[in-house]
Enzyme design. Sequence first.
Site, PDB file in Angstrom:
ATOM      1  CG  ASP A   1      -2.080   0.503   1.456  1.00  0.00           C
ATOM      2  OD1 ASP A   1      -3.770   0.611   0.739  1.00  0.00           O
ATOM      3  OD2 ASP A   1      -2.332   2.584   0.955  1.00  0.00           O
TER       4      ASP A   1
ATOM      5  CB  CYS B   1     -16.308  -1.252  -1.514  1.00  0.00           C
ATOM      6  SG  CYS B   1     -14.819   0.042  -1.322  1.00  0.00           S
TER       7      CYS B   1
END
Length: 391
Positions: free
Chosen positions: A231, A332
């Site tokens: 990340d 999402c």
Amino acid sequence: MTPGARVQAAIDLLDAIIVAARDGGPAADTLIARYFKERRYAGSRDRRAVRDHVYDAIRRTADRPRDGRAAMVGLARDQTELAACFDGSTHAPVPIEPGEEGADAGAVPAWLQPLMAIPVEQDRLLGRAPVDLRVNRLKADPADIRPLFPDAAAVEGLPDALRLPEGYPVEQHVAWKDGRVEVQDSGSQMIAAACGARAGMTVIDLCAGAGGKTLALAAAMAGNGRLIAADTIRARLARLGPRAERAGAGFVETLLLDQGHEARALESLNGQADVVLVDAPCSGTGTWRRNPEARWRLTPARLDRLVSEQARILDFAAPLVAPGAMLVYATCALTDREGCDQVDAFLDRHRGFRAEPVDAPTGRAHGRGWLMTPGHDSSDGFYFARLRRGA
């Protein structure tokens, strides 16, 4: 606090939340916590009532309102008892004037409605979300965990999933504290399962964040293989270490990437991964049940930036995939720009990949991927696609 004072407090908080949503400031929960920290006189019932007013107004109002009073007046139009609190008494809001307009009700901001995937049941995006658990097979078997949660229901097609009522205090339970269960929405569990990770594989979770899906992949790999969680945000990635330790997933490697220079840091892994998961930054339209104020933060310009960033991440993820191996793209989000359109554009740019059919126990086919929605599947909203690199 009087009922009227509670309503005025909600209006004051909504004013702050609206400004924060416009300017990229703190989340509503943070602002509410700060508000009551400075007002010790408010009891637990007061805090609960004010919070309920705030979130009822947020859930009702799709487009960011001009101010907190407009949001609460709109809510009061639907609730006679609430309207009576606008009585002008001490600490209460002034009476609602005849013809005073409140914020319009709606689920999806007007500009966003035509961009939503057609199967999405827009009126179901803002209900209360249940608490889904994933049994951690590195430490426990589902058959041993189910009796510990007598209020839990099974989730179709996910043998490791349990569903509890909204607000269940999982983090007070010993099974969470010792790592036998994780809180994870069933949609997230479905995406992790779609990766097909197994023991001995090399797996890269390229947008790992705090590692929810990383830990699900670790369990699927039975703690055996190479699992890299990458990340660009240090604070989020730092949360994975303690979570992995609690889950018994000490083999997880973390890799902090420099945004804009990810390909250089990942170059040694090119062609090595059996699975690459890209759970990309997105609009979060699938998580509005948990974070309804996100509607007020999303703008057309921000959506454009997110779509561009998703494409960029996919492009530096593609070389990591070994011949014959799998890239799983997930968001999402429930807009086609972030879902099926993004997948189509990737396949146009990368002719060596093809979409692989998905046959999952929940959700439905959409474009060349799979769509899950709160209304259809009782999960958060997700889109994902399995993209196989040619051998």
